[in-house]
Design an enzyme around this catalytic site. Structure first.
Site, short mmCIF file in Angstrom:
data_model
loop_
_atom_site.label_atom_id
_atom_site.label_comp_id
_atom_site.label_asym_id
_atom_site.label_seq_id
_atom_site.Cartn_x
_atom_site.Cartn_y
_atom_site.Cartn_z
CD GLU A 1 -18.10 28.12 9.90
OE1 GLU A 1 -18.09 28.49 10.99
OE2 GLU A 1 -18.15 28.94 8.59
N GLY A 37 -24.76 33.05 11.59
CA GLY A 37 -25.40 34.26 11.95
C GLY A 37 -26.80 34.33 11.93
N GLY A 88 -18.08 32.64 15.39
CA GLY A 88 -18.37 33.90 14.83
C GLY A 88 -18.82 35.05 15.74
N GLY A 89 -20.05 35.44 15.82
CA GLY A 89 -20.70 36.35 16.67
C GLY A 89 -20.29 36.20 18.02
P1 13P Z 1 -21.60 32.67 13.70
O1 13P Z 1 -21.23 31.83 14.99
O2 13P Z 1 -21.73 34.28 13.84
O3 13P Z 1 -22.96 31.95 13.37
O4 13P Z 1 -20.82 32.38 12.55
C1 13P Z 1 -20.13 31.08 12.24
C2 13P Z 1 -18.95 31.40 11.30
O5 13P Z 1 -19.22 31.60 10.06
C3 13P Z 1 -17.68 31.14 11.77
O6 13P Z 1 -16.70 31.03 10.86
#
Ligand code: 13P
Length: 248
Positions: free
Chosen positions: A166, A172, A233-234
């Site tokens: 990541e 995010g 995440g989102g």
């Molecule tokens: P986003 O998909 O919101 O960028 O977050 C990624 C994340 O941190 C998943 O653990």
């Protein structure tokens, strides 16, 4: 290698919202057997979600745990408590834990050892910041995170870990690493595991990508040979959007 599609809900959703989502997911995907779907709701929803999670495809994960087995740690949750409520996985070393809660590699290493001891599978997160990438330190940072995070871990145990790359600058922010950028790093992570733990350990691990994954970029990411899934995440908070990501 079976792809993993994991949802990290972070600090979102009530018990009611979590249960409704997972009931729907269980109905629509219980028979899917070519993917592993992992849901990481907040701590408060783990137990009720475990009760409605159905089928061999769907798995429950926590987002964090403490490294010690029990004791005077106000506000913390142990590996045994996660097993008790039905968790199979636990996210360890997420960049939000590292950066906002000062989690060091040494703690992360202790957590991985405790997770193994209690039979939880770690989803081990690693990734560089934007400054580190701009300074061309990505590989160096990742090698350090892997080496320290997996200090004194046995080669035979490596296959029980899901690696999550990541890049902090992509979380995010709406800025996804391109499929080529992500593939280059995933290939490097596999190489580091081979260097440290041997050919067999490196060949068997699943390395998933996280950072602004959505229904539009999922397909091209999954076309890369060393990208074995996604940590979302989102875009995992909305059912339709997450379902499309699963059906990439
Ligand atoms: P986003 O998909 O919101 O960028 O977050 C990624 C994340 O941190 C998943 O653990």
């Amino acid at each position: 290698m079976k792809p993993i599609i994991a949802a990290n809900w972070k600090m979102n959703k009530t018990v009611g919202e979590s249960v409704l989502f997972v009931e729907r997911l269980s109905n629509e995907f219980a028979k899917t057997d070519d993917k592993d779907i992992i849901i990481a709701p907040p701590f408060t929803a783990l137990h009720p979600v475990a009760a409605v999670l159905k089928g061999p495809t769907l798995h429950l994960s926590a987002q964090n745990m403490h490294w010690d087995e029990k004791g005077a740690y106000t506000g913390e949750i142990s590996a045994g408590m996660l097993i008790d409520v039905g968790c199979e996985y636990v996210i360890i070393g997420h960049s939000e834990r590292r950066n906002l809660f000062a989690e060091r590699d040494e703690y992360i290493n202790q957590k991985i050892k405790t997770a193994f001891k209690m039979n939880l599978k770690p989803i081990f997160c690693i990734g560089e910041t934007l400054d580190e990438r701009n300074l061309e330190k990505t590989f160096e940072i990742l090698r350090r995170q892997i080496k320290k995070g997996l200090n004194n871990i046995l080669s035979d145990d490596i296959r029980r870990i899901v690696f999550a790359y990541e890049p902090v600058w992509a979380i995010g922010t709406g800025k996804t690493a391109t499929a080529q950028q992500a593939e280059e790093v995933h290939r490097y992570i596999r190489k580091v595991i081979i260097d440290l733990f041997g050919e067999k350990a490196g060949a068997n691990i699943r390395i998933i990508y996280g950072g602004s994954v959505n229904q539009k970029n999922m397909g091209s990411l999954m076309n890369q040979p060393d990208i074995n899934g996604a940590l979302v995440g989102g875009a995992s908070l909305d059912f339709e959007s997450f379902a499309k990501i699963i059906n990439f």
